[in-house]
Each structure stands twice: as C-alpha cells, then as structure tokens.
Scaffold this motif. Sequence first.
Motif, PDB file in Angstrom:
ATOM      1  N   ASN A  35       0.804  -1.221   0.000  1.00  0.00           N
ATOM      2  CA  ASN A  35       0.000   0.000   0.000  1.00  0.00           C
ATOM      3  C   ASN A  35       0.838   1.274   0.000  1.00  0.00           C
ATOM      4  N   HIS A  36       2.159   1.110  -0.159  1.00  0.00           N
ATOM      5  CA  HIS A  36       3.091   2.243  -0.226  1.00  0.00           C
ATOM      6  C   HIS A  36       3.111   3.075   1.060  1.00  0.00           C
ATOM      7  N   ALA A  37       2.987   2.388   2.193  1.00  0.00           N
ATOM      8  CA  ALA A  37       3.269   3.068   3.458  1.00  0.00           C
ATOM      9  C   ALA A  37       4.762   3.357   3.556  1.00  0.00           C
ATOM     10  N   PHE A  38       5.557   2.468   2.980  1.00  0.00           N
ATOM     11  CA  PHE A  38       7.010   2.616   2.872  1.00  0.00           C
ATOM     12  C   PHE A  38       7.483   1.573   1.864  1.00  0.00           C
ATOM     13  N   GLY A 334      10.119   7.139  10.015  1.00  0.00           N
ATOM     14  CA  GLY A 334       9.265   5.957  10.018  1.00  0.00           C
ATOM     15  C   GLY A 334       9.761   4.845  10.904  1.00  0.00           C
ATOM     16  N   CYS A 335      10.639   5.162  11.845  1.00  0.00           N
ATOM     17  CA  CYS A 335      11.231   4.157  12.726  1.00  0.00           C
ATOM     18  C   CYS A 335      10.582   4.206  14.106  1.00  0.00           C
ATOM     19  N   SER A 336      10.702   3.111  14.842  1.00  0.00           N
ATOM     20  CA  SER A 336      10.188   3.088  16.213  1.00  0.00           C
ATOM     21  C   SER A 336      10.939   2.058  17.047  1.00  0.00           C
ATOM     22  N   LEU A 337      10.983   2.342  18.337  1.00  0.00           N
ATOM     23  CA  LEU A 337      11.565   1.448  19.337  1.00  0.00           C
ATOM     24  C   LEU A 337      10.663   1.481  20.561  1.00  0.00           C
ATOM     25  N   ASN A 352      11.707   3.655   5.795  1.00  0.00           N
ATOM     26  CA  ASN A 352      11.936   4.977   5.192  1.00  0.00           C
ATOM     27  C   ASN A 352      10.610   5.452   4.601  1.00  0.00           C
ATOM     28  N   ARG A 353       9.638   5.660   5.484  1.00  0.00           N
ATOM     29  CA  ARG A 353       8.277   5.989   5.053  1.00  0.00           C
ATOM     30  C   ARG A 353       8.233   7.346   4.360  1.00  0.00           C
ATOM     31  N   THR A 354       9.287   8.159   4.472  1.00  0.00           N
ATOM     32  CA  THR A 354       9.298   9.491   3.847  1.00  0.00           C
ATOM     33  C   THR A 354       9.756   9.445   2.383  1.00  0.00           C
ATOM     34  N   SER A 360       2.904  10.617   2.781  1.00  0.00           N
ATOM     35  CA  SER A 360       2.159   9.475   3.308  1.00  0.00           C
ATOM     36  C   SER A 360       2.160   9.459   4.836  1.00  0.00           C
ATOM     37  N   GLN A 361       0.979   9.241   5.414  1.00  0.00           N
ATOM     38  CA  GLN A 361       0.845   9.117   6.864  1.00  0.00           C
ATOM     39  C   GLN A 361       0.379   7.706   7.269  1.00  0.00           C
TER      40      GLN A 361
END
Length: 381
Positions: A35-38, A334-337, A352-354, A360-361
């Motif tokens: 869906n091209h979130a990233f 687009g990263c998380s911990l 790399n969601r950007t 894109s959100q």
Amino acid sequence: MDAMRADTNSGIAELSAESGRFANVYRVLGDAVKNHAFPGCAFGVLAGGEIVLEDALGRFTYEDESPLVDPRTVFDVASITKVVSTTAVAMLLYQRGELDLDTPLGELLPGFVVGRESARLALQVTLRHLLAHNSGLPGYVEFFRSASTPADLYRACLELPIEATPGERSEYSDPGFILLGKALEVLTGEDLVVWARTQIFEPLGLKSTRFNPASEQRHRIPPTEIDSQFRRRRIQGEVQDENASVLHGVAGHAGLFSNVSDLLRFAGEILAGSQNSRTEGISPLFTQDTIECFALRQGPDDSSRALGWDTPSQESSAGHHFSANSIGHLGFSGCSLWIDLDAAVAAVLLTNRTWPDRQSQLIKQVRPAFHDAVRAALSGQ
C-alpha cells in the motif's frame, strides 16, 4: 527467508511456513509495502532475553531494480537519536553523579539567559524540563532557512522565545533537545558524538550505530527523500533532518543511523538493567534506579513524556498490549523502538516511510498494528 520478503515486483510477500507464529506480523508489514506506506522495512523482537524475530521486507525504493532491504540494513533513525544517544548520555551521567536533573540550562549555556527579555523564565528552565519536553520552548523551528553554520543555528536556538512557564505545558521540542545535546557537551567536555561512541555504543557492541556514515557506506542505506526544497538532491546516507544537516549531522535531536540488531541490543541492556540482571558477573550499563527515574512520567498530567523517553498514550503507536510501564520513541523517517519493562519485550521497526516525499501518513496505522501483531504472536494468540 527470501520467500517472506515483500518484493516490489510482485507487490506483497509470499508468506512461507517459516513465518510460523509471526505470520500476522509479516502480513501487516507486507500489506504496508503493497500500500506504499514505505518501500521497505527491517524489524525485530526481543523476548525472554533473546532475539526471537529479526527480518526485513521490501526494497530501498519503489523501483523494481532497487536493492532488497536486509535484516542488517542501516536506517536513518531520526528522533530515536533522542533516546539511544542524547537521553542515554544523560542517563549515564546522572548515574555517575555527574548530572543534576534540576541544573538550570543557563548555568551550562549562559547565552540562553544573557540579554533575554524573559530572563526570569529562562532561569527556570532545567535539564529535567528539556528531557520532559515541558520547557516552554517551541516544538519545531526551521532554523535551516536562515542559519548556514552550526554557530548560527545554536545562537538562534539560544534566543528562542519561552512560550510557557517551564513545567506547565508539554510540547515535544526539537530545539529543546538541540540545546540539551550542547549542554551535555559542556558537562562531558567532549563532542556528543565522541562521548556517546566511547561510553555507550562501543561498550554495548553497537557496531552499526553512528552519526555521519562514511561516504562509501551510503549506498547501503535506504534513501529518505528527494529533497526539493533545501538541499535539492536525493538524501541517502546523510541525515534527513534539515536542522541536523546544518549541524553537520550531529545533534541532540537527530542524526543517528542504526539497524535492528543494534537497537535490540540497546533495548536488551535497558531490560537487563530494569530487572537488575547480571550475567557472569557483568552488570548492565544502566542501573535499575536510573531506568526507573528516566521512565517516570513527568507531567503535566496529560503528558505521556518521561525523561527523554515516551510512554504509551491512550492511542499509542505501541498498540494495545504494551504495558503502562513501557518506554519508547518514534522517528520521523518511520522508525520506532518500544520496550515493555514489565513483560521484558522489545520491538524495533525501521522504515523509510518518507520516500520519495513526506506525504504518506500510513505509518500511523502500521505501527500499532505491527506491535499488536507482535504481542499477539508472543502470547500465542
């Protein structure tokens, strides 16, 4: 594991039997790629003191010939810098008795107070306020529009108006962490990048975690965006954040690059310390008292912010199953911990969601779905 990769030629991963209990994790992330979130992601899970999942899906970009993301791929982790570097430095200094959380920022950076009309408010701002994002400083300022050197940017940051009484308003503040990084340099007498590397990254064996990756390594890092406004080029292997770029890639708020295995190792150190674990006489880098101090919510009452760390809010990126005694952080790229101190579970998602731009959100839906799928898998659901 290749059968589980989200190849952009076919659009979605073919989930093999190897995916086992984590099949829904692969489905969530495979759908996100489709869906091209990233264009791609690397991800991992730590549970029971062991890495139980570490893999990757997708490609560096949406082009068919783009390289596949590997579990060891290094990403620009953006604001995860705030916890793995800046907050970790503050934690270690605090633990060693070299940092008083209630030290006024003006004692370390006199330029924050001198010549300011609101000197009374400036004198009240402490390191605790900066860590808790309740200093009264604004959330984000495009310093890069006018500052062309680190000195220019720091000066502009020091002169920012204080918009609220310190401690009374929570506002996530990049400028606050820029100033915190500089204050920590005053305390250590070293550049932030040097102290973090020698006192944290190297002792923990974080081999892929660094600021400013070498030029010959940049092609192995997924690009974050095509910058058409500021640098006017493809951003790959250099920090995406424009203010951090002006600061030559090293700042308290952004600039760090890392991969899944290093971040899980860091999370494991936090978990070992929180449980006061010792293996063969080796003590964790951070003590239980230090972790508990920095994991405590600071207020105002509606804020989820601890010291440097975030904690789960009502609608959290950590989903519905990370306990209230969890700490974590997000990165704009687009990263998380997220680390659950009660369940001794940690999850890392790097994307790399950007790419190719910041529009894109969809990551906002992917993150909680990913974490819910992880926790369901671990509980056998």
